[in-house]
Every structure is written in structure tokens, then in C-alpha cells.
Design an enzyme around this catalytic site. Structure first.
Site, PDB file in Angstrom:
ATOM      1  N   LYS A  80       0.845  -1.195   0.000  1.00 17.96           N
ATOM      2  CA  LYS A  80       0.000   0.000   0.000  1.00 17.96           C
ATOM      3  C   LYS A  80       0.877   1.241   0.000  1.00 17.96           C
ATOM      4  CE  LYS A  80      -3.706   1.955   2.938  1.00 17.96           C
ATOM      5  NZ  LYS A  80      -4.527   1.647   4.131  1.00 17.96           N
ATOM      6  N   SER A 155      -9.187   2.500   3.520  1.00 16.33           N
ATOM      7  CA  SER A 155      -8.238   3.171   2.677  1.00 16.33           C
ATOM      8  C   SER A 155      -7.444   2.213   1.801  1.00 16.33           C
ATOM      9  CB  SER A 155      -7.280   4.007   3.537  1.00 16.33           C
ATOM     10  OG  SER A 155      -6.509   3.205   4.406  1.00 16.33           O
ATOM     11  N   SER A 179      -9.568   0.001   7.777  1.00 13.89           N
ATOM     12  CA  SER A 179      -9.084   0.117   6.405  1.00 13.89           C
ATOM     13  C   SER A 179      -8.547  -1.160   5.789  1.00 13.89           C
ATOM     14  CB  SER A 179      -8.006   1.204   6.328  1.00 13.89           C
ATOM     15  OG  SER A 179      -8.557   2.455   6.664  1.00 13.89           O
TER      16      SER A 179
END
Length: 467
Positions: A80, A155, A179
Site C-alpha cells: 500500500k 483506505s 481500512s
């Protein structure tokens, strides 16, 4: 609904990571073949999904020829874009500064790569991970492969979209308010938020007054999530926690399971409530003791968590130029980040009290799990919204009200530090995945994985290609 996936008859096939390790060990496929397949799949779906933040294809091809060791050696993955990967910029889903390649791998990435996982790029997130839907005014929205008109959550949106679409079998996410679990729920994946301290973190996350963020992975199978924790534990071990160990199947113990459908200040939609009821009935049919209870979280928790969450936007806004130099331009932050900053400054006097209460919130989890082994809730209170419902340009008050209506369950474990897992056990009438969340007491990942194995066997979930 417009669906997108990259599953095909190539070196990746429909293997999960554990299956791919076996195929590599048997010589059915080679690491270069697997990496090329992952790159081709990513190039096929990433533009439609808007899931890729940065690619490192050439580096991956080079490493495929001479891979590092580790149980997952050669399994392609993503990180990520809020952790450092040497040679690749860390953009945090933002557009407010000019990118510079990271000089070295961050603490989490070093551990992650030591398991043998081979990164082919970094995935897109909502700006600084603040929103539960990645919809940036300049960078665009990350879309679900199950329906490209719907959000992929956030996210860890880019990670979830690419794993669900079949580009790679597993990839990194982190979870500061849901997330990992939110995009897992939206995209039909397994998403486990580990216990606080279970895995190493980059320094900025370790320095939080309340360490609400945990790193982990999103996967398509329970065994991949279990294997990742097993291999991570061989690289890094927090001696304050009992080891997860090698969890390979369902447990024999029958558990006491509390069920809650009332969220933090909201109630789940009728459809989500009914899907949760069906999940509770499945759990009970397997011999576990199920009891419906009232929401144990105090009413003050929602405002406390929001204020603490918004304080990070204020820190970023205040220190951006120090961190990024002249390229920093706070006016290019999205309206939601700026709204969080304003919310914090407006209520700054309350921040010390809110932080202290969040620190004490572990008692909620400890008290609950003295009475029940597991807490079952829906992962999200509403069905997956379409892209645009959480567009940050609509105004902070509108978006925040909608977020609080949707994300009504996941923040508790971020505050308490307890583990929780979202499983794709339900499907809405519209044909979209709807995750169900199971939480345990501190250090309870092994129990959650044993239960998850049992539920996966009792109610298998489909790959996107088969849905």
C-alpha cells in the site's frame, strides 16, 4: 453491473498464495512466469479500477531471476502506498507534493519482503487513509471489480481491488479505522486486522499517542491470511503476545459468540441486519453458543474517535512543508482532509480528554471478552455505495455524516488494539459482497482463524470469476 477481473489460464491461474507456493515448489510454474502473469493482469485491470499508485515491474522482473528466500519466495504482491519501498515514492494517496523515491524500505516492508513476497508495485488509497472511500478530486476514484460503478472502499482500496480482480493472490493493507476490513467487506475478501503490536510498523505509526493502526494483508482465502501471520511471526515476534502459530484448520472448541447489529450511533440497514442474522444462525448451527446483546460502546466513543482521527490531518497540514519542502501545497489537499483539520482545530481543547478515553477503551474489549469469546457484527452498516456518494468535494459535513452512517463498527478494535476479521459470508440482493466481522480479545488471532476456516468450509465464498 459492470464487473472486471483478470483471471485466465496463465501461470497464476486461480491459485491463492498457498496454492501458488505449492505450484512453484512442484515446478509446475516458475517465478518469472508468475511475475509476468501478475504484471499482465495488473496492466489489464488497474486502469479501469484506478488501483495502482506506482509500478515496479522492472525491479520485480530482476528479482524474479534471483529471488530472496522465504516461504512465499516469488509470490507477487503489492504494498500500500503509505509505507516505504526503496526506490518507489510514498505518496499517501495525496497530490499535495512532488514524489521522491524512498531511500530505503520501511520497517514493515523489510519484514514483509523477508517472507519472500515479491512486490510489483504500490496500491492507491484515500488521501492519507482518512476516508473510507478512495475518491480523490484529482486522482479519481478506486472502483470495485465486482461493480465498477461502486466504491472499492478504503483506505486499502487499491489493494483490495487488485486482489479481488485476480492480479495477485494477496497484498498489503493497513487499518486505522477499518481500512483492511472495509475494503475486504466491499470486495469479497478476507481481511484480518491483527492485535496491536503483532507486526512491526514504520516509525510514524509507532509514535501515535494511541496506536490505532495495524498492518496486515487482504486475501481471497483464510489459509493465506493464516500463512502470512505464521511466516511474519518467523521474521518478527512481539514477545508480549502469545504466538499465533501455524493455524491450518477449524478448531474443535465451541465458542460463545455475542451478536450486535446496532452500530455506534446508528443501526444497520434492514438488509444488512437480516444478513447478519443469517450469519449468526450459521454460527449457531455449527454448535457455537450465540447471544444477541446491546452495543457495548459508549455514546461518547464516536466523537472521541473522530476528534483523534482528525488530529492527524492537523499534524499533516502543519508539518507538510517541513516533510516535503517547497513542493508542499496544502491547498492541493482534498476537501475532506482540510475539513478534518478544521474539525480538530475547532475542538482542540477536547483532544486530551478524547485521547485519554480512547486509551482506556481497551477495558471495553477486555470486559466483553471475559464473557464472550467472539463478537459478531456486520463489517459495515449499509450496502456498498456507488462512486460519488462519498465524493470529498460534496463538503465535509455531508461526507462525514455519510461515513458515520456507513462505518459504524470497525473503529472499536482500532482503539482497543484487539484483532478482528471480516469474512465475505454474505451477498446483497444487488449481488455485491457484504462482509461479516468477528472480533476477539487481545492476541486472539488463532481463535479467529480457526472460526474463519470453519465458516469458509460451511459457506464457501466464490471468486469473482465464478460469481
Amino acid at each position: 453491473m459492470p464487473r472486471v477481473h483478470a483471471y485466465t489460464d496463465d501461470a497464476l491461474g486461480d491459485h491463492d498464495a498457498v496454492g501458488l507456493v505449492a505450484a512453484l515448489a512442484a515446478g509446475h510454474v516458475s517465478i518469472p512466469e508468475v511475475v509476468e502473469a501478475a504484471i499482465a493482469r495488473t496492466e489489464q485491470v488497474a486502469p479501469t479500477l484506478n488501483a495502482l499508485a506506482a509500478e515496479s515491474f522492472d525491479r520485480a522482473r530482476a528479482e524474479a531471476v534471483d529471488p530472496r528466500g522465504g516461504w512465499f519466495a516469488g509470490v507477487p504482491t503489492f504494498l500500500k502506498d503509505n509505507v516505504d519501498l526503496a526506490g518507489v515514492p510514498t505518496m499517501q494517496g495525496a497530490y499535495a507534493f512532488e514524489p521522491r523515491p524512498a531511500k530505503a524500505d520501511g520497517d514493515f516492508a523489510r519484514m514483509y519482503l523477508a517472507t519472500g513476497l515479491l512486490p510489483i508495485g504500490k496500491t492507491q488509497l484515500s488521501e492519507y487513509g482518512f476516508s473510507a472511500s478512495a475518491e480523490h478530486p484529482r486522482l479519481g476514484a478506486v472502483r470495485s471489480p465486482w461493480s465498477t460503478s461502486h466504491t472499492a472502499g478504503a483506505s486499502s482500496a487499491g489493494t483490495a481491488a487488485l486482489v479481488a480482480a485476480g492480479a495477485v493472490p494477496l497484498a498489503h493493507g493497513n487499518d486505522g479505522g477499518g481500512s483492511i476490513r472495509i475494503p475486504a467487506a466491499v470486495n469479497g475478501l478476507v481481511g484480518l486486522k491483527p492485535t496491536r503490536g503483532r507486526l512491526p510498523q514504520d516509525r510514524a505509526l509507532r509514535q501515535m499517542p494511541v496506536r490505532i493502526v495495524s498492518d496486515g494483508v487482504l486475501t481471497r482465502s483464510v489459509r493465506d491470511s493464516a500463512a502470512f501471520l505464521r511466516e511474519a511471526e518467523r521474521v518478527y515476534r512481539d514477545l508480549r503476545l502469545a504466538p499465533v502459530g501455524d493455524v491450518r484448520g477449524a478448531g474443535r472448541a465451541r465458542r460463545s459468540v455475542a451478536v450486535v447489529t446496532d452500530g455506534i450511533g446508528v443501526t444497520a440497514s434492514p438488509e444488512v441486519t437480516e444478513l447478519t442474522r443469517a450469519t449468526a444462525e450459521l454460527v449457531e448451527s455449527l454448535g457455537h453458543r450465540v447471544e444477541w446483546i446491546e452495543q457495548p460502546i459508549p455514546a461518547s466513543f464516536k466523537d472521541d474517535f473522530l476528534l483523534y482521527w482528525s488530529s492527524f490531518a492537523s499534524v499533516i497540514t502543519a508539518t507538510g512543508r517541513m516533510e516535503h519542502g517547497r513542493s508542499w501545497d496544502a491547498t492541493r489537499l482534498d476537501p475532506f482532509t482540510r475539513g478534518l483539520d478544521h474539525h480538530c482545530r475547532r475542538h482542540l481543547r477536547r483532544l486530551p480528554g478524547a485521547t485519554a478515553r480512547l486509551r482506556r477503551s481497551r477495558r471495553i474489549a477486555d470486559d466483553l471478552h471475559e464473557r464472550y469469546d467472539v463478537l459478531l457484527t456486520p463489517t459495515l452498516a449499509l450496502q456498498t455505495p456507488e462512486v460519488g456518494w462519498l465524493d470529498p468535494e460534496q463538503g465535509f459535513d455531508t461526507v462525514m455524516a455519510r461515513l458515520l452512517e456507513w462505518v459504524a463498527y470497525t473503529p472499536l478494535q482500532n482503539a482497543t488494539g484487539a484483532p478482528a476479521i471480516s469474512l465475505p459470508l454474505a451477498t446483497t440482493e444487488a449481488g455485491l459482497p457484504q462482509g461479516m466481522m468477528f472480533a476477539a480479545g487481545h492476541g486472539g488471532e488463532a481463535m479467529l482463524l480457526e472460526l474463519a476456516y470453519e465458516l469458509e468450509e460451511a459457506r464457501p465464498w466464490p471468486l469473482l470469476r465464478d460469481a
